[in-house]
Design a protein around this motif. Sequence first.
Motif, PDB file in Angstrom:
ATOM      1  N   MET A 281       0.854  -1.177   0.000  1.00 26.30           N
ATOM      2  CA  MET A 281       0.000   0.000   0.000  1.00 26.30           C
ATOM      3  C   MET A 281       0.896   1.234   0.000  1.00 26.30           C
ATOM      4  SD  MET A 281      -2.951   1.124   2.766  1.00 26.30           S
ATOM      5  CE  MET A 281      -2.040   0.551   4.160  1.00 26.30           C
ATOM      6  N   LYS A 282       0.504   2.196  -0.808  1.00 16.67           N
ATOM      7  CA  LYS A 282       1.212   3.477  -0.799  1.00 16.67           C
ATOM      8  C   LYS A 282       0.194   4.603  -0.740  1.00 16.67           C
ATOM      9  CE  LYS A 282       1.805   4.347  -5.736  1.00 16.67           C
ATOM     10  NZ  LYS A 282       2.729   4.694  -6.788  1.00 16.67           N
ATOM     11  N   PHE A 283       0.671   5.744  -0.246  1.00 19.57           N
ATOM     12  CA  PHE A 283      -0.171   6.927  -0.129  1.00 19.57           C
ATOM     13  C   PHE A 283       0.289   7.965  -1.126  1.00 19.57           C
ATOM     14  CE2 PHE A 283      -0.140   5.047   4.159  1.00 19.57           C
ATOM     15  CZ  PHE A 283      -1.482   4.732   4.229  1.00 19.57           C
ATOM     16  N   VAL A 284      -0.667   8.582  -1.821  1.00 23.57           N
ATOM     17  CA  VAL A 284      -0.372   9.653  -2.766  1.00 23.57           C
ATOM     18  C   VAL A 284      -1.420  10.746  -2.579  1.00 23.57           C
ATOM     19  CG1 VAL A 284       0.676   8.096  -4.455  1.00 23.57           C
ATOM     20  CG2 VAL A 284      -1.738   8.665  -4.650  1.00 23.57           C
ATOM     21  N   LEU A 285      -1.071  11.923  -3.001  1.00 27.38           N
ATOM     22  CA  LEU A 285      -2.024  13.028  -2.957  1.00 27.38           C
ATOM     23  C   LEU A 285      -2.944  12.974  -4.172  1.00 27.38           C
ATOM     24  CD1 LEU A 285       0.403  15.857  -1.872  1.00 27.38           C
ATOM     25  CD2 LEU A 285      -1.460  14.900  -0.500  1.00 27.38           C
ATOM     26  N   LEU A 286      -4.161  13.385  -3.970  1.00 31.36           N
ATOM     27  CA  LEU A 286      -5.095  13.496  -5.089  1.00 31.36           C
ATOM     28  C   LEU A 286      -4.512  14.409  -6.160  1.00 31.36           C
ATOM     29  CD1 LEU A 286      -7.900  12.845  -6.295  1.00 31.36           C
ATOM     30  CD2 LEU A 286      -8.749  14.888  -5.115  1.00 31.36           C
ATOM     31  N   ALA A 287      -3.760  15.417  -5.745  1.00 32.06           N
ATOM     32  CA  ALA A 287      -3.143  16.349  -6.690  1.00 32.06           C
ATOM     33  C   ALA A 287      -2.237  15.624  -7.678  1.00 32.06           C
ATOM     34  CB  ALA A 287      -2.349  17.418  -5.941  1.00 32.06           C
ATOM     35  N   ASP A 288      -1.721  14.464  -7.298  1.00 31.47           N
ATOM     36  CA  ASP A 288      -0.859  13.680  -8.181  1.00 31.47           C
ATOM     37  C   ASP A 288      -1.596  12.543  -8.870  1.00 31.47           C
ATOM     38  OD1 ASP A 288       1.417  15.208  -7.549  1.00 31.47           O
ATOM     39  OD2 ASP A 288       1.685  14.062  -5.688  1.00 31.47           O
ATOM     40  N   ASN A 289      -2.894  12.444  -8.633  1.00 31.09           N
ATOM     41  CA  ASN A 289      -3.687  11.363  -9.218  1.00 31.09           C
ATOM     42  C   ASN A 289      -5.136  11.822  -9.373  1.00 31.09           C
ATOM     43  OD1 ASN A 289      -4.634   8.916 -10.090  1.00 31.09           O
ATOM     44  ND2 ASN A 289      -4.042   7.759  -8.282  1.00 31.09           N
ATOM     45  N   ASP A 290      -5.329  12.928 -10.103  1.00 31.10           N
ATOM     46  CA  ASP A 290      -6.670  13.499 -10.206  1.00 31.10           C
ATOM     47  C   ASP A 290      -7.645  12.629 -10.995  1.00 31.10           C
ATOM     48  OD1 ASP A 290      -5.661  14.057 -12.734  1.00 31.10           O
ATOM     49  OD2 ASP A 290      -6.278  16.157 -12.714  1.00 31.10           O
ATOM     50  N   SER A 291      -7.162  11.584 -11.650  1.00 31.59           N
ATOM     51  CA  SER A 291      -8.061  10.651 -12.336  1.00 31.59           C
ATOM     52  C   SER A 291      -8.941   9.897 -11.335  1.00 31.59           C
ATOM     53  CB  SER A 291      -7.265   9.667 -13.195  1.00 31.59           C
ATOM     54  OG  SER A 291      -6.442   8.862 -12.375  1.00 31.59           O
ATOM     55  N   ALA A 292      -8.606   9.968 -10.043  1.00 29.43           N
ATOM     56  CA  ALA A 292      -9.399   9.307  -9.006  1.00 29.43           C
ATOM     57  C   ALA A 292     -10.640  10.109  -8.624  1.00 29.43           C
ATOM     58  CB  ALA A 292      -8.536   9.069  -7.766  1.00 29.43           C
ATOM     59  N   ILE A 293     -10.752  11.344  -9.073  1.00 25.51           N
ATOM     60  CA  ILE A 293     -11.875  12.201  -8.667  1.00 25.51           C
ATOM     61  C   ILE A 293     -13.239  11.562  -8.921  1.00 25.51           C
ATOM     62  CG2 ILE A 293     -13.077  14.367  -9.201  1.00 25.51           C
ATOM     63  CD1 ILE A 293     -10.345  15.743  -9.210  1.00 25.51           C
ATOM     64  N   PRO A 294     -13.521  11.007 -10.105  1.00 28.59           N
ATOM     65  CA  PRO A 294     -14.862  10.424 -10.299  1.00 28.59           C
ATOM     66  C   PRO A 294     -15.194   9.302  -9.308  1.00 28.59           C
ATOM     67  CG  PRO A 294     -13.789  10.758 -12.412  1.00 28.59           C
ATOM     68  CD  PRO A 294     -12.748  11.011 -11.354  1.00 28.59           C
ATOM     69  N   GLN A 295     -14.219   8.451  -9.003  1.00 29.44           N
ATOM     70  CA  GLN A 295     -14.478   7.357  -8.062  1.00 29.44           C
ATOM     71  C   GLN A 295     -14.718   7.885  -6.657  1.00 29.44           C
ATOM     72  OE1 GLN A 295     -14.803   3.784  -8.510  1.00 29.44           O
ATOM     73  NE2 GLN A 295     -15.745   4.328  -6.564  1.00 29.44           N
ATOM     74  N   ILE A 296     -13.910   8.837  -6.225  1.00 32.15           N
ATOM     75  CA  ILE A 296     -14.083   9.403  -4.889  1.00 32.15           C
ATOM     76  C   ILE A 296     -15.436  10.108  -4.791  1.00 32.15           C
ATOM     77  CG2 ILE A 296     -13.176  11.050  -3.203  1.00 32.15           C
ATOM     78  CD1 ILE A 296     -10.391  10.468  -4.479  1.00 32.15           C
ATOM     79  N   ALA A 297     -15.796  10.857  -5.813  1.00 36.32           N
ATOM     80  CA  ALA A 297     -17.095  11.545  -5.812  1.00 36.32           C
ATOM     81  C   ALA A 297     -18.238  10.540  -5.699  1.00 36.32           C
ATOM     82  CB  ALA A 297     -17.235  12.381  -7.082  1.00 36.32           C
ATOM     83  N   LYS A 298     -18.137   9.421  -6.385  1.00 39.63           N
ATOM     84  CA  LYS A 298     -19.177   8.391  -6.295  1.00 39.63           C
ATOM     85  C   LYS A 298     -19.228   7.799  -4.887  1.00 39.63           C
ATOM     86  CE  LYS A 298     -21.008   4.175  -8.392  1.00 39.63           C
ATOM     87  NZ  LYS A 298     -21.970   4.141  -7.336  1.00 39.63           N
ATOM     88  N   TRP A 299     -18.059   7.483  -4.334  1.00 39.72           N
ATOM     89  CA  TRP A 299     -18.036   6.967  -2.959  1.00 39.72           C
ATOM     90  C   TRP A 299     -18.731   7.931  -2.008  1.00 39.72           C
ATOM     91  CZ3 TRP A 299     -12.120   5.667  -2.436  1.00 39.72           C
ATOM     92  CH2 TRP A 299     -11.852   4.425  -3.036  1.00 39.72           C
ATOM     93  N   TYR A 300     -18.333   9.205  -2.068  1.00 40.03           N
ATOM     94  CA  TYR A 300     -18.865  10.201  -1.141  1.00 40.03           C
ATOM     95  C   TYR A 300     -20.363  10.410  -1.343  1.00 40.03           C
ATOM     96  CZ  TYR A 300     -14.102  11.627   0.276  1.00 40.03           C
ATOM     97  OH  TYR A 300     -12.822  11.673   0.772  1.00 40.03           O
TER      98      TYR A 300
END
Length: 153
Positions: free
Chosen positions: A1-20
């Motif tokens: 497992m690794k931790f990254v900032l959303l700023a470095d992986n903004d392609s995750a925005i749609p998935q996070i928005a769906k989760w929230y």
Amino acid sequence: MKFVLLADNDSAIPQIAKWYSDEWGYIGEGRSTKELELKLRDYLNHDKPPLIILALDNNKLMAAAQLRYHEMDIYPERVHWLGGVYVASEYRGKGIARALVSAIIDKAKKLGINSINLQTEDFTGGLYTPLGWQPVEQVTYHGIKVQVMEKSL
């Protein structure tokens, strides 16, 4: 497992928005997936809140957590907040949330933040009590009863 900032992986925005939206969309306006996708763009920061830390396993998104400002307007003196701690269902029960909260705390310390607050619907404090968070008070906020907690860094 690794931790990254959303700023470095903004392609995750749609998935996070769906989760929230799926998890907390009942709270009120502005919580549709599309609205959250727009709001999450504000979290594309590296060196200042608001920001989001992601937990990845082989580049697969497992979890997210936020470090943000003034989450509850009834506490103008409480500046920094932990929020949006979400672990995908298939990864729950493996200590990922605990590790992610620790990563947020580490980032907050690096940014010179002295304390972080949170709100939870779990009046026992859930995973936060064993991590050293202290209860502040129970309040009803936007129609939901929550436990407000604080951790000094």
